[in-house]
Design an enzyme around this catalytic site. Sequence first.
Site, mmCIF file in Angstrom:
data_model
loop_
_atom_site.group_PDB
_atom_site.id
_atom_site.type_symbol
_atom_site.label_atom_id
_atom_site.label_comp_id
_atom_site.label_asym_id
_atom_site.label_seq_id
_atom_site.Cartn_x
_atom_site.Cartn_y
_atom_site.Cartn_z
ATOM 1 N N ASN A 332 0.346 -1.718 0.163
ATOM 2 C CA ASN A 332 0.259 -0.112 -0.204
ATOM 3 C C ASN A 332 0.268 1.352 -0.277
ATOM 4 O O ASN A 332 1.907 0.982 0.365
ATOM 5 C CB ASN A 332 -1.144 0.259 1.521
ATOM 6 C CG ASN A 332 -0.151 0.155 2.151
ATOM 7 O OD1 ASN A 332 0.997 -0.626 2.756
ATOM 8 N ND2 ASN A 332 -0.738 0.996 3.409
ATOM 9 N N CYS A 334 2.164 3.264 2.153
ATOM 10 C CA CYS A 334 3.446 3.515 3.075
ATOM 11 C C CYS A 334 3.714 2.587 3.534
ATOM 12 O O CYS A 334 4.804 2.785 4.227
ATOM 13 C CB CYS A 334 2.337 4.046 3.877
ATOM 14 S SG CYS A 334 1.753 6.522 4.040
ATOM 15 N N GLU A 336 3.320 0.178 4.610
ATOM 16 C CA GLU A 336 2.819 -0.882 5.682
ATOM 17 C C GLU A 336 1.958 -2.477 5.725
ATOM 18 O O GLU A 336 2.516 -3.387 6.293
ATOM 19 C CB GLU A 336 2.676 -0.444 7.484
ATOM 20 C CG GLU A 336 1.581 -0.094 7.430
ATOM 21 C CD GLU A 336 0.699 1.028 6.593
ATOM 22 O OE1 GLU A 336 -0.464 0.513 5.842
ATOM 23 O OE2 GLU A 336 1.593 1.203 5.960
ATOM 24 N N PRO A 482 0.423 4.214 9.214
ATOM 25 C CA PRO A 482 -0.046 5.480 10.108
ATOM 26 C C PRO A 482 -1.375 5.986 10.418
ATOM 27 O O PRO A 482 -2.056 5.869 9.982
ATOM 28 C CB PRO A 482 0.002 6.086 8.277
ATOM 29 C CG PRO A 482 0.899 5.524 7.259
ATOM 30 C CD PRO A 482 0.103 4.001 7.621
ATOM 31 N N GLY A 484 -1.855 9.579 11.355
ATOM 32 C CA GLY A 484 -2.216 10.781 10.378
ATOM 33 C C GLY A 484 -3.186 12.071 11.727
ATOM 34 O O GLY A 484 -3.287 12.679 12.592
#
Length: 832
Positions: A332, A334, A336, A482, A484
């Site tokens: 994906n 990012c 992970e 993430p 965020g």
Amino acid sequence: MATINLTREGMGLGAGQVEGGEAVEGVETEAAAALEALDPPAHLPDPDLSENAKAVLERRYLKKDGEGKVVETPRQCFWRVAAHIAKAELEFEGGTGEMALAVAEEFYGLMARREFMPNSPTLMNAGREMGMLSACFVLPVEDSIEGIFDSIKATALIQKAGGGTGFSFSRLRPSGDIVQSSGGTTEGPLSFIQVFSKATDAIQQGAFRRGANMGILRVDHPDIVRFISFKDDLTKIQNYNVSVAITDKFLEELEADRDTPHQVQNPRTLAWSTTPHVDENGEPTGEDWTVGELWDLIIEHAWRTGEPGLVFIDRINATNPIKNVGLIEATNPCGEQPLHPYDSCNLGSVNLGRFVKGEGAEASFDWDEFKAVVHASTRFLDNVIEVNRYPLPQIDQMSKTTRRIGLGVMGFADALYALGIPYDSEEGCEFGERIMQTLNDESHLASEALAEERGTFPAWDGSDWQKQGRRMRNSYTTTVAPTGTISILAGCSGGIEPMFSLAFLRQVMKDTNGVPTILKEVNHVFETEARRAGYWSDELVDDICEQGTLQHREDVPEDAKRVFVTAHDITPPWHVRMQAAFQRHCDAAISKTINFPHEATVGDVRSIYELAIESGVKGLTVYRDGCREMQPMALKSSTEAAAEPAAAPLPEGATVKPIRLPEIMPSLRIRQMTPFGNMHVKVSVDPVAGLEREVFAQLGKGGDVANSDLEAICRMLSLWLRVNGSLEEALRQLNGIGSSLTVPTRDGRIMSLADGLARALHRYLAVKKEHGLEALLLGRVSSDHADPTKKANLPTRAATGSRYKLKCPSCTGTLAFEEGCAKCHQCGFSQC
């Protein structure tokens, strides 16, 4: 923070719930009505949220009417999500309305108490028309026009609903390869990546962000050299992270002999060949790229722009428990979540800071409470798979075949602060590893319990789980993703990242004229300790908001400085060691950014990449302060900005005129390799003011066009210097400019004439700073001086604060690069 046992046995059959195997109609009707209600049952508490969390919910997640007016409260939002996810209980044998209601109340409590938050698409879409709840997807990119544009269409459907997409472009034939249907040649993967990027630009994702993408190319693809430098121009593609898929074969060759010719394979013909260097006309020079040169190119570009990242693709497949489903080629956005084609994953994170009980020396981590929340959260994420509305039938089928979930953590830095453990310490890494091992083990136990209730995931037969004799509901259960925006909702630090700053200026609301109210928000653990120890003050908070760190403060005790470290206090090796500690007990992978100060060298990045190879992580992302110069930023440090007032505007009609120079001026000569041969650079200096005033450069060869281009660059640069412009400022514009011609040197790859000129002048400035201008002009500096691009030891603490601050496009606050994303701690903006 009490939790209930969400198994049927643990919940019991409550009086009146079941009578003779049949649900009591009145109870079931009452439970069904509660699940469909806008508000949760009255006995449930309101969410425990900060004002900033409420503002972020309002901007991004709460329902709005046709005029954009918010028509939902945070309490209603969390109940909407909890009730919708709990309805999955009714899909399984024995599921009753009362059981589903009890589960919904527990799910609501997890979010209201800020112990757990699901990923943004779930918060936005659960119980609403869109209905797509997963965050990450991987789509195949087949080597045909039909396959490519099918994937673009699928991307549009996914990103419209708020998901992010990853792609491997390694199956596409290389540039210059034959297209048999037309008799022409293809431009290769890079041209199609730009097509995908343009499609994403046209899609407004989830009403608050544009789609994020990951583009991956194998290190043995024939176009890998061009791919590595693809984002030298950061305006070329938007909303795209790029990573190189590193194979075990490449790593073995790199370790055995850096001078081994680099082998690439045409994915269409499967033929292997070497990668030639090319001259200015694109013709082979007779020399092939070696694995060492390619590795150097990857490292240098990561130093320049933060990309490409690394994905250790063979490691990912070696630890993949569902090899029976096929090979994994991409992740994906990012990094992970490695995923099979058409697979997806829904994510959620447990807030570790909520499990620290007591303060100071009495603080301890409540492991039993943590385990209970892990079990409840695993059930939540498994339920998501049932009620999710997938954008494509292929994704629906694959997601339910693998039943992959991604349970992770946030608030790790908060927990360390509360426990008095330094992030950059052996104790910190040991605590992190224990956290992840517990999360992993307990989520696996929870998945086994769910398998007993609901059955195993369909691909269980033939999987590593089946070979181990473990009946699992989910093929994967853990990741560190993430966090965020959801970490702002939870009021905690993001993921496993250290705190970006101990205090922030938060934009929490706007008045009727649209003017925001800015409040100072201080890490609650730090505030409590600072007040207790007696060094708290308003001036301290103001200073931290500016600097982000305590390390320069003489009035703060050393033991407090040791514990309350922030991202730029921590040297890069500790970032990698912490990532590795979590990776050792994680089914999928870790989203984390390795932060470097601006002064870090290519050699520093190299040492971190080598550490990543040794430590067993599955991928790596680095970011050096100020390296992405095409983004909006303030290039002065906070102290420099305070000392240097903004330039006053010129009077109307006035112009800036260059100063007159004396007839005789001293100069210095630098020789620099470029793609057009050696460049001889002369810098004329005003010895009284200590300022550079002119730059002249000449090529030993290169032809009239190259020399005329170089003369034009030098004339404009000299004009800038003669109006008192900063040489450093100019070099930030020239540095890293790419071209179709590059050349390897002992100092790294030179990308263009402008890049070569910038490199030469950087060397000059580094020596001037070290030895002084007078020593340079008098010839007292050895020509064998140290080069700033060579490896240098980092200090035990990295440079204080963030020297180069990127501005948030939403509120102009400072962006932090964490978890593979840019995010604003002030207003909640995030972009991956």
